[in-house]
Design an enzyme around this catalytic site. Sequence first.
Site, PDB file in Angstrom:
ATOM      1  N   TYR A  54      -3.360 -19.423  -9.853  1.00  0.00           N
ATOM      2  CA  TYR A  54      -3.042 -19.241  -8.427  1.00  0.00           C
ATOM      3  C   TYR A  54      -2.152 -20.349  -7.893  1.00  0.00           C
ATOM      4  O   TYR A  54      -1.383 -20.117  -6.946  1.00  0.00           O
ATOM      5  CB  TYR A  54      -4.326 -19.090  -7.611  1.00  0.00           C
ATOM      6  CG  TYR A  54      -4.976 -17.750  -7.857  1.00  0.00           C
ATOM      7  CD1 TYR A  54      -4.494 -16.597  -7.245  1.00  0.00           C
ATOM      8  CD2 TYR A  54      -6.029 -17.618  -8.749  1.00  0.00           C
ATOM      9  CE1 TYR A  54      -5.055 -15.351  -7.503  1.00  0.00           C
ATOM     10  CE2 TYR A  54      -6.603 -16.374  -9.012  1.00  0.00           C
ATOM     11  CZ  TYR A  54      -6.105 -15.257  -8.389  1.00  0.00           C
ATOM     12  OH  TYR A  54      -6.651 -14.019  -8.655  1.00  0.00           O
ATOM     13  N   GLN A  87      -2.399  -5.236   0.956  1.00  0.00           N
ATOM     14  CA  GLN A  87      -3.113  -5.584  -0.271  1.00  0.00           C
ATOM     15  C   GLN A  87      -2.528  -6.860  -0.881  1.00  0.00           C
ATOM     16  O   GLN A  87      -3.090  -7.392  -1.840  1.00  0.00           O
ATOM     17  CB  GLN A  87      -3.008  -4.435  -1.271  1.00  0.00           C
ATOM     18  CG  GLN A  87      -3.673  -3.150  -0.812  1.00  0.00           C
ATOM     19  CD  GLN A  87      -3.367  -1.985  -1.734  1.00  0.00           C
ATOM     20  OE1 GLN A  87      -2.378  -1.274  -1.544  1.00  0.00           O
ATOM     21  NE2 GLN A  87      -4.191  -1.782  -2.728  1.00  0.00           N
ATOM     22  N   ASN A  88      -1.416  -7.330  -0.337  1.00  0.00           N
ATOM     23  CA  ASN A  88      -0.744  -8.506  -0.888  1.00  0.00           C
ATOM     24  C   ASN A  88      -1.388  -9.787  -0.366  1.00  0.00           C
ATOM     25  O   ASN A  88      -1.853  -9.845   0.778  1.00  0.00           O
ATOM     26  CB  ASN A  88       0.736  -8.477  -0.514  1.00  0.00           C
ATOM     27  CG  ASN A  88       1.428  -7.236  -1.046  1.00  0.00           C
ATOM     28  OD1 ASN A  88       1.034  -6.700  -2.084  1.00  0.00           O
ATOM     29  ND2 ASN A  88       2.444  -6.764  -0.347  1.00  0.00           N
ATOM     30  N   ASP A  90       0.350 -12.746  -0.451  1.00  0.00           N
ATOM     31  CA  ASP A  90       1.403 -13.647   0.035  1.00  0.00           C
ATOM     32  C   ASP A  90       1.470 -13.575   1.568  1.00  0.00           C
ATOM     33  O   ASP A  90       0.754 -12.810   2.202  1.00  0.00           O
ATOM     34  CB  ASP A  90       2.758 -13.287  -0.594  1.00  0.00           C
ATOM     35  CG  ASP A  90       3.186 -11.853  -0.272  1.00  0.00           C
ATOM     36  OD1 ASP A  90       3.379 -11.542   0.922  1.00  0.00           O
ATOM     37  OD2 ASP A  90       3.319 -11.032  -1.206  1.00  0.00           O
ATOM     38  N   HIS A 105      -7.134  -8.338   0.519  1.00  0.00           N
ATOM     39  CA  HIS A 105      -7.496  -8.983  -0.747  1.00  0.00           C
ATOM     40  C   HIS A 105      -7.385 -10.500  -0.705  1.00  0.00           C
ATOM     41  O   HIS A 105      -7.322 -11.147  -1.746  1.00  0.00           O
ATOM     42  CB  HIS A 105      -6.647  -8.407  -1.887  1.00  0.00           C
ATOM     43  CG  HIS A 105      -6.889  -6.946  -2.110  1.00  0.00           C
ATOM     44  ND1 HIS A 105      -5.969  -6.105  -2.685  1.00  0.00           N
ATOM     45  CD2 HIS A 105      -7.972  -6.175  -1.803  1.00  0.00           C
ATOM     46  CE1 HIS A 105      -6.474  -4.874  -2.741  1.00  0.00           C
ATOM     47  NE2 HIS A 105      -7.678  -4.899  -2.208  1.00  0.00           N
ATOM     48  N   GLY A 171       4.721   1.060  -0.908  1.00  0.00           N
ATOM     49  CA  GLY A 171       4.743   0.212  -2.085  1.00  0.00           C
ATOM     50  C   GLY A 171       3.403  -0.022  -2.735  1.00  0.00           C
ATOM     51  O   GLY A 171       3.158  -1.109  -3.263  1.00  0.00           O
ATOM     52  N   SER A 173       0.315   1.800  -5.394  1.00  0.00           N
ATOM     53  CA  SER A 173      -0.022   2.875  -6.328  1.00  0.00           C
ATOM     54  C   SER A 173      -1.226   3.682  -5.867  1.00  0.00           C
ATOM     55  O   SER A 173      -1.528   4.734  -6.430  1.00  0.00           O
ATOM     56  CB  SER A 173      -0.329   2.273  -7.704  1.00  0.00           C
ATOM     57  OG  SER A 173      -1.465   1.421  -7.618  1.00  0.00           O
TER      58      SER A 173
END
Length: 231
Positions: A54, A87-88, A90, A105, A171, A173
């Site tokens: 990380y 879900q990112n 960053d 997340h 973006g 899945s």
Amino acid sequence: MKKKLVVLSGAGVSAESGIATFRDANGLWEGHDVMQVASPQGWSADPALVLEFYNQRRKQAQTAQPNQAHILLAQLEQQYEVVIITQNVDNLHEKAGSSQVIHLHGELFKSQSTLDPRLVYDMDHWELKLGDRCERGSQLRPYIVWFGEAVPMIEPAIEEVATADIFAVIGTSLLVYPAAGLVQYAPPYIPKFIIDLKVPAVGNIDNLIKINKTASEGVAEMIAHLSDIKD
């Protein structure tokens, strides 16, 4: 009153900024089995490896810049109440100027106590080391929701989707639950967009527009559609 546009964003949004996507290459993430670096078991087995993994993600994200998809979504706040559910991990949505961002997340630029998960700290640097401790003396861990852990922000996310006037999935899945189930909470009568180079199967959903494009190209096309949607 502005209409509420709720967006679920995934790795495909950050990919254009050079951030590695999670599930490419047979479940490997930057050469590691995801369970080594994104599970409580991996943390217990080798915390030094997890911290270093990380650290490198954080170092990469520190210099990454928002792409056109991030920027266009932020600019939509001039016309809509925009809520980003991402879900990112960053901070590119925030860098672009989005003011309401829910991180499902976790967040790369925060750390968390291993003793008391309520103790969360902002990080102004990229490195988290063994021996870095919380105020109660326990090792700090990445503030990331790992596989097998609860997703504490899913309930607020569901509430936002359920009250949306427009919903967009960009973006992702739609393979990782519970995030993938959010589309089921969108009111059936509202416009819905799915934007991805590989649009995932979502079953029979009313008022769905599929856009087979990159995040940046797809968001621009979505905005063109939005201009045609009348009050």
